[in-house]
Enzyme design. Structure first.
Site, mmCIF file in Angstrom:
data_model
loop_
_atom_site.group_PDB
_atom_site.id
_atom_site.type_symbol
_atom_site.label_atom_id
_atom_site.label_comp_id
_atom_site.label_asym_id
_atom_site.label_seq_id
_atom_site.Cartn_x
_atom_site.Cartn_y
_atom_site.Cartn_z
ATOM 1 N N HIS A 43 -17.907 6.864 4.904
ATOM 2 C CA HIS A 43 -17.161 6.262 3.801
ATOM 3 C C HIS A 43 -17.899 5.141 3.092
ATOM 4 O O HIS A 43 -17.372 4.537 2.161
ATOM 5 C CB HIS A 43 -15.795 5.764 4.308
ATOM 6 C CG HIS A 43 -15.041 6.830 5.030
ATOM 7 N ND1 HIS A 43 -15.126 7.005 6.387
ATOM 8 C CD2 HIS A 43 -14.236 7.815 4.562
ATOM 9 C CE1 HIS A 43 -14.396 8.050 6.737
ATOM 10 N NE2 HIS A 43 -13.854 8.559 5.654
ATOM 11 N N GLY A 58 -7.350 -5.469 -1.188
ATOM 12 C CA GLY A 58 -6.961 -4.062 -1.093
ATOM 13 C C GLY A 58 -7.538 -3.251 -2.243
ATOM 14 O O GLY A 58 -8.018 -2.134 -2.076
ATOM 15 N N ARG A 112 -10.355 -5.433 -7.682
ATOM 16 C CA ARG A 112 -10.325 -6.879 -7.407
ATOM 17 C C ARG A 112 -11.644 -7.304 -6.742
ATOM 18 O O ARG A 112 -12.133 -8.410 -6.960
ATOM 19 C CB ARG A 112 -9.125 -7.251 -6.541
ATOM 20 C CG ARG A 112 -8.852 -8.735 -6.595
ATOM 21 C CD ARG A 112 -7.452 -9.114 -6.164
ATOM 22 N NE ARG A 112 -6.451 -8.689 -7.095
ATOM 23 C CZ ARG A 112 -5.241 -8.241 -6.772
ATOM 24 N NH1 ARG A 112 -4.881 -8.176 -5.515
ATOM 25 N NH2 ARG A 112 -4.391 -7.882 -7.694
ATOM 26 N N ARG A 163 -15.667 7.179 -3.076
ATOM 27 C CA ARG A 163 -14.216 7.153 -3.357
ATOM 28 C C ARG A 163 -13.813 5.975 -4.248
ATOM 29 O O ARG A 163 -12.676 5.506 -4.198
ATOM 30 C CB ARG A 163 -13.400 7.069 -2.057
ATOM 31 C CG ARG A 163 -13.474 8.329 -1.254
ATOM 32 C CD ARG A 163 -12.695 8.220 0.032
ATOM 33 N NE ARG A 163 -12.896 9.435 0.792
ATOM 34 C CZ ARG A 163 -11.935 10.325 1.063
ATOM 35 N NH1 ARG A 163 -10.709 10.112 0.680
ATOM 36 N NH2 ARG A 163 -12.208 11.410 1.735
ATOM 37 N N ARG A 200 -9.478 -10.544 5.056
ATOM 38 C CA ARG A 200 -8.670 -9.811 4.079
ATOM 39 C C ARG A 200 -8.053 -10.826 3.110
ATOM 40 O O ARG A 200 -7.569 -11.883 3.526
ATOM 41 C CB ARG A 200 -7.579 -9.023 4.823
ATOM 42 C CG ARG A 200 -6.505 -8.481 3.931
ATOM 43 C CD ARG A 200 -5.603 -7.491 4.620
ATOM 44 N NE ARG A 200 -4.255 -7.554 4.092
ATOM 45 C CZ ARG A 200 -3.881 -7.163 2.874
ATOM 46 N NH1 ARG A 200 -4.773 -6.645 2.041
ATOM 47 N NH2 ARG A 200 -2.622 -7.263 2.482
ATOM 48 N N ILE A 201 -8.090 -10.498 1.819
ATOM 49 C CA ILE A 201 -7.417 -11.339 0.824
ATOM 50 C C ILE A 201 -6.478 -10.424 0.042
ATOM 51 O O ILE A 201 -6.925 -9.640 -0.796
ATOM 52 C CB ILE A 201 -8.424 -12.095 -0.087
ATOM 53 C CG1 ILE A 201 -9.566 -11.195 -0.549
ATOM 54 C CG2 ILE A 201 -9.007 -13.303 0.613
ATOM 55 C CD1 ILE A 201 -10.551 -11.913 -1.477
ATOM 56 N N GLY A 202 -5.191 -10.514 0.369
ATOM 57 C CA GLY A 202 -4.262 -9.524 -0.162
ATOM 58 C C GLY A 202 -3.001 -10.128 -0.740
ATOM 59 O O GLY A 202 -2.873 -11.340 -0.900
ATOM 60 N N SER A 203 -2.075 -9.234 -1.052
ATOM 61 C CA SER A 203 -0.785 -9.679 -1.569
ATOM 62 C C SER A 203 0.280 -9.404 -0.511
ATOM 63 O O SER A 203 0.063 -8.618 0.425
ATOM 64 C CB SER A 203 -0.450 -8.946 -2.862
ATOM 65 O OG SER A 203 -0.392 -7.564 -2.605
ATOM 66 N N MET A 234 0.462 -4.717 4.506
ATOM 67 C CA MET A 234 0.335 -3.396 5.119
ATOM 68 C C MET A 234 -1.002 -3.138 5.816
ATOM 69 O O MET A 234 -1.332 -1.995 6.100
ATOM 70 C CB MET A 234 0.585 -2.315 4.045
ATOM 71 C CG MET A 234 1.897 -2.530 3.311
ATOM 72 S SD MET A 234 2.315 -1.251 2.129
ATOM 73 C CE MET A 234 2.871 0.039 3.221
ATOM 74 N N GLU A 235 -1.785 -4.184 6.090
ATOM 75 C CA GLU A 235 -3.142 -3.940 6.589
ATOM 76 C C GLU A 235 -3.603 -4.776 7.787
ATOM 77 O O GLU A 235 -4.434 -4.320 8.581
ATOM 78 C CB GLU A 235 -4.170 -4.153 5.456
ATOM 79 C CG GLU A 235 -4.137 -3.112 4.344
ATOM 80 C CD GLU A 235 -3.064 -3.380 3.297
ATOM 81 O OE1 GLU A 235 -2.540 -4.517 3.257
ATOM 82 O OE2 GLU A 235 -2.738 -2.465 2.526
ATOM 83 N N ASP A 267 5.593 -10.830 -4.548
ATOM 84 C CA ASP A 267 6.985 -10.453 -4.817
ATOM 85 C C ASP A 267 7.866 -10.992 -3.702
ATOM 86 O O ASP A 267 7.365 -11.367 -2.642
ATOM 87 C CB ASP A 267 7.126 -8.925 -4.922
ATOM 88 C CG ASP A 267 6.606 -8.203 -3.706
ATOM 89 O OD1 ASP A 267 5.374 -7.989 -3.623
ATOM 90 O OD2 ASP A 267 7.401 -7.886 -2.806
ATOM 91 N N ARG A 273 -1.174 -11.443 -11.529
ATOM 92 C CA ARG A 273 -1.807 -11.428 -10.201
ATOM 93 C C ARG A 273 -3.305 -11.632 -10.307
ATOM 94 O O ARG A 273 -3.906 -12.329 -9.513
ATOM 95 C CB ARG A 273 -1.522 -10.101 -9.494
ATOM 96 C CG ARG A 273 -0.104 -9.978 -9.038
ATOM 97 C CD ARG A 273 0.009 -8.967 -7.926
ATOM 98 N NE ARG A 273 -0.142 -7.594 -8.384
ATOM 99 C CZ ARG A 273 0.846 -6.848 -8.833
ATOM 100 N NH1 ARG A 273 2.073 -7.338 -8.889
ATOM 101 N NH2 ARG A 273 0.645 -5.617 -9.219
HETATM 102 N N1 ADE Z 1 2.364 -6.239 -0.499
HETATM 103 C C1 ADE Z 1 2.832 -6.902 -1.568
HETATM 104 N N2 ADE Z 1 4.163 -6.833 -1.626
HETATM 105 C C2 ADE Z 1 4.543 -6.095 -0.553
HETATM 106 C C3 ADE Z 1 5.770 -5.662 -0.073
HETATM 107 N N3 ADE Z 1 6.888 -5.976 -0.731
HETATM 108 N N4 ADE Z 1 5.806 -4.907 1.043
HETATM 109 C C4 ADE Z 1 4.674 -4.589 1.671
HETATM 110 N N5 ADE Z 1 3.482 -4.968 1.272
HETATM 111 C C5 ADE Z 1 3.411 -5.718 0.167
#
Ligand code: ADE
Length: 238
Positions: free
Chosen positions: A7, A24, A28, A47, A91-94, A185-186, A209, A222
């Site tokens: 990958h 993710g 970004r 990918r 990891r830098i996520g939401s 989710m990670e 959110d 964002r």
């Molecule tokens: N990442 C950002 N918002 C989320 C949510 N509401 N649920 C799961 N992962 C998220």
């Protein structure tokens, strides 16, 4: 297995820095490379999961997309750690907030990830539902955040396999019975890989959110607001 991996097409592990920041969204990752890095080399296109190495304030760092969900980050982080000599992945996520105390754009430093996922069990037989971030990296992140004057909230988050839950109130149990302040989710899979491979992992999240109030940010908002956590993590360039 050797490099290149299935990958990641990079055939020289020296091109990837010891620390990789993982948003993710691969776009970004490109935004971070375009905005903050100099002397950028792109080391992955497979990918469209773009990966870049460059310098930040004269020091090296890499950034690569992880995709969404534990199987996806599980694949990329495993290959980076095991075959490309990567030591640290941040990891830098939401995330979606589970409490009213959290506001949109708050930055969370994850102390531990709780999950119902079987990722760690299937990967290496780990059968608990909580995995900690690396405490040493977290101490450094907290210090960088303080130096940059960026407030952070620390806590346990829920690494979920489901974005669209059937029961809109299911978050209350994750919050009240398991102590989770937000959902993403990670992290659980990332932390599991780091643990089994003797590497280090951490996770910074920005609240995108609220699962309580249903407020949400637009994708344009964002793009700009997420720069705070990026700037904290970029201090890991070395
Ligand atoms: N990442 C950002 N918002 C989320 C949510 N509401 N649920 C799961 N992962 C998220």
């Amino acid at each position: 297995m050797s490099i290149p991996t299935p990958h990641i097409e990079c055939n020289d592990s020296n091109i990837i820095a010891k620390t990789v920041l993982m948003p993710g969204d691969p776009l970004r990752a490109k935004f971070i490379a375009d905005t903050y890095l100099e002397d950028v080399v792109q080391f992955n296109h497979v990918r469209n999961m773009f990966g870049f190495t460059g310098t930040y304030k004269g020091k090296r760092i890499s950034v690569m997309g992880s995709g969404m969900g534990m199987p996806s980050i599980g694949i990329y982080s495993f290959e980076l750690y095991k075959f490309y000599g990567v030591e640290n992945i941040i990891r830098i996520g939401s995330c979606g907030a589970y409490t009213n105390d959290l506001k949109l754009y708050d930055v969370i430093l994850v102390d531990e990830a709780w999950s119902q996922s079987t990722y760690a069990k299937v990967q290496n037989g780990y059968d608990k539902d909580v995995i900690e971030a690396n405490p040493e990296i977290n101490d450094r992140i907290a210090k960088h955040a303080e130096e940059l004057n960026i407030p952070i909230v620390r806590g346990r988050i829920h690494s979920s396999d489901v974005f669209y839950a059937d029961d809109p109130n299911s978050y209350k149990s994750y919050r009240d019975n398991h102590g989770c302040i937000a959902a993403e989710m990670e992290s659980f899979a990332l932390f599991a890989n780091a643990k089994v491979l003797g590497k280090k992992a951490a996770c910074l999240l920005t609240v995108s959110d609220s699962i309580v109030t249903h407020e949400e940010t637009t994708s344009e908002e964002r793009q700009n607001a997420f720069t705070k956590m990026m700037e904290i993590a970029l201090e890991f360039a070395e």
